[in-house]
Enzyme design. Sequence first.
Site, PDB file in Angstrom:
ATOM      1  N   ASP A  12       0.817   3.175  -3.393  1.00  0.00           N
ATOM      2  CA  ASP A  12      -0.446   3.868  -3.635  1.00  0.00           C
ATOM      3  C   ASP A  12      -0.510   5.151  -2.814  1.00  0.00           C
ATOM      4  O   ASP A  12      -0.965   6.196  -3.293  1.00  0.00           O
ATOM      5  CB  ASP A  12      -1.627   2.972  -3.254  1.00  0.00           C
ATOM      6  CG  ASP A  12      -1.584   1.627  -3.951  1.00  0.00           C
ATOM      7  OD1 ASP A  12      -1.148   1.572  -5.112  1.00  0.00           O
ATOM      8  OD2 ASP A  12      -1.987   0.632  -3.322  1.00  0.00           O
TER       9      ASP A  12
ATOM     10  N   GLY B 237       0.788  -1.230   0.000  1.00  0.00           N
ATOM     11  CA  GLY B 237       0.000   0.000   0.000  1.00  0.00           C
ATOM     12  C   GLY B 237       0.816   1.274   0.000  1.00  0.00           C
ATOM     13  O   GLY B 237       0.268   2.362  -0.236  1.00  0.00           O
TER      14      GLY B 237
END
Length: 325
Positions: free
Chosen positions: A264, A261
């Site tokens: 992102d 993550g």
Amino acid sequence: MNNVWRPAEGAVVCIGETMAALAPAPSESLETAEDLRISVAGAESNVAMYLADLGVPVSWLSALGDDALGRRVRAAVAAAGVDVSGVRCDPERPTGLLVKEPAGTRTRVHYYRSNSAASALGPDVLDDDKLRSASLVHLTGVTPALSPSCRSLVTQALTTAPSERPYAISFDVNHRPVLWPPGTAAAALRDLADRADITFVGLDEAQGLWNTGPEAADVRKLLPHPRLLVVKNSGHTATAFGDEDTWTVPALRTDVVEPVGAGDAFAAGFLAGLLQDGDIPRALRLGHITAASALKVTDDHGRLPDWDRIQRLLDLPAQEWVTQG
């Protein structure tokens, strides 16, 4: 402020699949854990949630199954401040699922997304009214790997000339080898990445995909067309290439709990900074700040510092920035 290209003012639209995610505690084995935690995981919705955290109006377009996991995913993304009114409910296909398997310092990810609701998305998503007022549409290299119709969606978006669409397009290469048939990802992702207005790629990712050289500038030679190319060198630096100028900003020193993550989060921070004032070094800093929040948690979406601390970090002299952690 640097006089560089940036998208027009307006909202952001993120398009792509989000799945329910199951994971044991980081210290436990998937084989023996008695409990699994449910969260949500999707590259594009991760970006959307962080953009919302940073005050950027953002919508997420996707499809979910008409099932409990789909309702849970929709509610979680909405709770982060993202407009989910354009997310479709598919009565025939399930919501995608992934399972995380802690393995020492790394986490293996197992996907169960074949024939998922989002895999049936196609180019008609680009007809959504939200795109007409968007300043930016965000896509990733995950989507074209899901199905032929998903690949057509991304291809149509990126082959539409900038003069024929009201929004800019950002594209994160986000190579997931397990989703691609052997030998197919490199050429497809290079073509798509070179067509975007803004492209994100990891240096190690580019080396693995395209056998580029050891420097960020080697990636720019391979992808000369994006108005802005951002090359992330793991936890060391991020470099942005514009039409004429280049900027490099070191990463913050961060204790890593799980890296999933973080890319992102970086993309969201950079895009938020770019949309705010177009100052590239500050946008790179905001990318690093946002990525650090993802690195500190096992979920894909972590809590940002309070806004006063973010502003203090953004305003630091360069020599003080490198000492922060």
